[in-house]
Design a protein around this motif. Structure first.
Motif, PDB file in Angstrom:
ATOM      1  N   GLU A  41      -8.009   0.262  -2.876  1.00 28.98           N
ATOM      2  CA  GLU A  41      -7.818   1.594  -2.322  1.00 28.98           C
ATOM      3  C   GLU A  41      -9.077   2.028  -1.579  1.00 28.98           C
ATOM      4  OE1 GLU A  41      -6.951   3.989  -5.734  1.00 28.98           O
ATOM      5  OE2 GLU A  41      -9.062   4.374  -6.175  1.00 28.98           O
ATOM      6  N   TYR A  64       3.537  10.204  -4.186  1.00 25.82           N
ATOM      7  CA  TYR A  64       3.336   8.863  -3.629  1.00 25.82           C
ATOM      8  C   TYR A  64       4.474   8.516  -2.672  1.00 25.82           C
ATOM      9  CZ  TYR A  64      -0.333   7.754  -7.016  1.00 25.82           C
ATOM     10  OH  TYR A  64      -1.499   7.729  -7.740  1.00 25.82           O
ATOM     11  N   LYS A 121      -1.256   8.337  -1.466  1.00 28.28           N
ATOM     12  CA  LYS A 121      -1.399   9.234  -2.609  1.00 28.28           C
ATOM     13  C   LYS A 121      -1.904  10.566  -2.072  1.00 28.28           C
ATOM     14  CE  LYS A 121      -4.193   9.618  -6.853  1.00 28.28           C
ATOM     15  NZ  LYS A 121      -5.238   8.937  -7.662  1.00 28.28           N
ATOM     16  N   THR A 140      -3.712   3.624  -1.209  1.00 28.07           N
ATOM     17  CA  THR A 140      -3.942   2.915  -2.456  1.00 28.07           C
ATOM     18  C   THR A 140      -2.781   1.952  -2.701  1.00 28.07           C
ATOM     19  OG1 THR A 140      -4.405   3.226  -4.821  1.00 28.07           O
ATOM     20  CG2 THR A 140      -2.828   4.748  -3.810  1.00 28.07           C
ATOM     21  N   GLN A 141      -2.740   1.335  -3.879  1.00 28.15           N
ATOM     22  CA  GLN A 141      -1.635   0.440  -4.265  1.00 28.15           C
ATOM     23  C   GLN A 141      -1.099   0.922  -5.606  1.00 28.15           C
ATOM     24  OE1 GLN A 141      -3.664  -3.456  -4.173  1.00 28.15           O
ATOM     25  NE2 GLN A 141      -2.524  -3.941  -2.317  1.00 28.15           N
ATOM     26  N   PHE A 175       0.832  -1.203   0.000  1.00 27.77           N
ATOM     27  CA  PHE A 175       0.000   0.000   0.000  1.00 27.77           C
ATOM     28  C   PHE A 175       0.868   1.255   0.000  1.00 27.77           C
ATOM     29  CE2 PHE A 175      -2.924  -3.213   1.477  1.00 27.77           C
ATOM     30  CZ  PHE A 175      -4.105  -2.867   0.837  1.00 27.77           C
ATOM     31  N   GLN A 182      -4.788   9.469   0.179  1.00 30.30           N
ATOM     32  CA  GLN A 182      -5.592   8.266  -0.050  1.00 30.30           C
ATOM     33  C   GLN A 182      -4.669   7.061   0.059  1.00 30.30           C
ATOM     34  OE1 GLN A 182      -6.818   7.785  -4.158  1.00 30.30           O
ATOM     35  NE2 GLN A 182      -8.659   6.654  -3.602  1.00 30.30           N
ATOM     36  N   HIS A 199      -6.117  -2.514  -8.407  1.00 32.94           N
ATOM     37  CA  HIS A 199      -5.546  -2.306  -7.082  1.00 32.94           C
ATOM     38  C   HIS A 199      -6.616  -1.917  -6.062  1.00 32.94           C
ATOM     39  CE1 HIS A 199      -5.253   1.688  -9.108  1.00 32.94           C
ATOM     40  NE2 HIS A 199      -5.694   2.135  -7.928  1.00 32.94           N
ATOM     41  N   ASP A 234     -12.984   5.769   2.724  1.00 31.07           N
ATOM     42  CA  ASP A 234     -12.387   4.445   2.930  1.00 31.07           C
ATOM     43  C   ASP A 234     -13.354   3.299   2.690  1.00 31.07           C
ATOM     44  OD1 ASP A 234      -9.809   5.181   3.236  1.00 31.07           O
ATOM     45  OD2 ASP A 234      -9.775   5.104   5.416  1.00 31.07           O
TER      46      ASP A 234
END
Length: 474
Positions: free
Chosen positions: A124, A269, A82, A96-97, A79, A94, A122, A145
């Motif tokens: 998120e 990121y 962002k 995310t992946q 993970f 956020q 992904h 979320d």
């Protein structure tokens, strides 16, 4: 129509996973109809000392989605944060992946047979929701979320129709797999469409514009068609297309600029420090991957010789109807007549409210189809019984018992029908029609059949009556 420019389309789809709780906290994931900002947690705000905890069910659903996309699952995923600063993102980032997603390469096969490649998918957390008014905006963070699986296609789509078909087939696969509720109106799946144009001889793709948050297949097709024309006009004038995010309006049928399109570096990121890498065993992946149920492609193969293609494509939008047809076929009963009832009667505008009612059981529908095949029911009577089977008061009642109760069983006994025909032919009011028929006016046979049907109170088999009349009027 010949087009001057080649169009290249890639689509990002956000799929809301149907978990009970959010992706990183034990808060209700279903906020429909609930007070704004009531389904939130200190974890969602990233308050000091609040650590995210990954929802294991979301991981299982991501694997299931990968199976429905013929995709590989990465044993190790990570993970990332962002960063962006919008009012609907209370954390200021956020989770995310970005670098190491859980789902790798795959593909979606369209009804045409074309395969659209999936680059990756992904996990998120979703953002909140902003509602804008004339002089102010309000934010509802209930959606923060909510677990999402973002599915990124390769730029393999080359028309508005293909864009529509890809999104519909992806939606179908996710719903059939049980990954999402698939309610487009409430945003369970949202599509971001990236579009660029180039001359056929060009080797590089043109500058893309992204149309955000489309939530209907018709809107997707219309938006792509409009954007092709808009970018064509810009290129024809010698100007350059701007890389930007655009919004779509169904009311105006146009896209409008929202903001310049950010690149990855604009989001800054960084690895998510509060979540360890997600390491999945091969056995775990295999077990979850193989749980994927039958998908639309499987039903196309199953029913290709029994249900017309056009009818089947309509019914594939309704998994519960397809499932019932499969139940009927499992009983070794023909499904084509029931499929036709679903498509022509149940989905007719005046009857669509029945979709909210309990679907008749397979044995009830099978018996109804058999009665129609044996001419025990007219077409009109069979449709009436079909609709009545949805009513709660008839729950569990056989189609035959219901037809008897409604006095709809069709008369097929030849001797009984001959008596009724003889009575009609003996009536002086039908003599002229009889003489006209014998003189070659064959269309008057319909009038005589109608008189017999009237005499039988609609219970006579029209085909049998017609044959008896023809023989008696020779």
């Amino acid at each position: 129509m010949t087009r001057k420019y080649d169009i290249t389309i890639g689509i990002e789809c956000h799929v809301q996973l149907k978990t009970k709780t959010k992706l990183f906290s034990e808060v209700d994931n279903d906020a429909r109809g609930k007070e704004p900002n009531s389904c939130v947690s200190p974890v969602d705000y990233a308050l000091p000392g609040m650590l995210p905890r990954l929802n294991g069910e979301a991981v299982k659903l991501a694997i299931l989605a990968g199976s429905a996309m013929n995709a590989k699952i990465n044993p190790t995923s990570r993970f990332d944060r962002k960063h962006y600063f919008y009012p609907d993102s209370p954390k200021g980032y956020q989770i995310t992946q970005f670098y190491h997603p859980i789902v790798g390469e795959g593909y979606i096969e369209l009804p045409s047979g074309k395969k659209v490649r999936i680059e990756h998918a992904h996990l998120e957390g979703d953002a909140g929701k902003l509602t804008h008014f004339d002089t102010y905006s309000l934010v509802d963070l209930n959606r923060v979320d909510t677990p999402l699986l973002e599915i990124v296609s390769m730029p393999d789509i080359s028309s508005a129709e293909e864009a529509r078909d890809y999104c519909k087939e992806l939606w179908r696969n996710m719903v059939y797999a049980g990954v999402t509720e698939g309610d487009l109106y409430n945003g369970n799946m949202r599509f971001d469409v990236n579009i660029s144009l180039k001359l056929p001889e060009a080797t590089e793709l043109g500058t893309r514009a992204e149309i955000k948050n489309l939530n209907s297949f018709r809107s997707i097709e219309r938006a792509v068609a409009y954007e092709y024309e808009r970018q064509s006009r810009i290129l024809d004038s010698g100007e350059k297309v701007k890389q930007e995010t655009r919004g779509w309006s169904d009311a105006t049928g146009k896209t409008t600029a929202q903001r310049s399109k950010e690149e990855a570096q604009d989001y800054r990121y960084m690895p998510e420090p509060d979540l360890p890498p997600l390491n999945l065993s091969r056995d775990f992946i295999k077990t979850e991957y193989e749980k994927c149920p039958a998908l639309p492609a499987d039903y196309r193969a199953r029913f290709k010789n029994t249900i017309p293609t056009d009818t089947l494509e309509v019914l594939l939008d309704y998994p519960e109807l397809i499932s019932r047809l499969a139940d009927i076929e499992n009983e070794k009963k023909p499904v084509d007549y029931v499929a036709n009832l679903f498509a022509s009667v149940l989905l007719a505008e005046e009857n669509q409210s029945l979709l909210n009612d309990k679907l008749p059981e397979a044995y009830q529908l099978s018996e109804l189809a058999e009665m129609k095949a044996k001419n025990q029911l007219s077409s009109t009577a069979a449709k009436e019984v079909f609709i009545k089977l949805f009513e709660t008061k008839h729950s569990g009642k056989s189609a035959k018992d219901l037809a008897k109760e409604l006095n709809l069983i069709q008369e097929n006994d030849s001797a009984a029908l001959e008596k009724i025909v003889d009575a009609v032919l003996a009536n002086p009011a039908t003599k002229k029609a009889q003489d006209d028929y014998k003189a070659g006016e064959v269309k008057v046979l319909g009038f005589l059949v109608g008189q017999v049907m009237k005499e039988s109170k609609g219970k006579a088999n029209p085909a049998a009556v017609s044959e008896i009349l023809k023989n008696k009027l020779k």
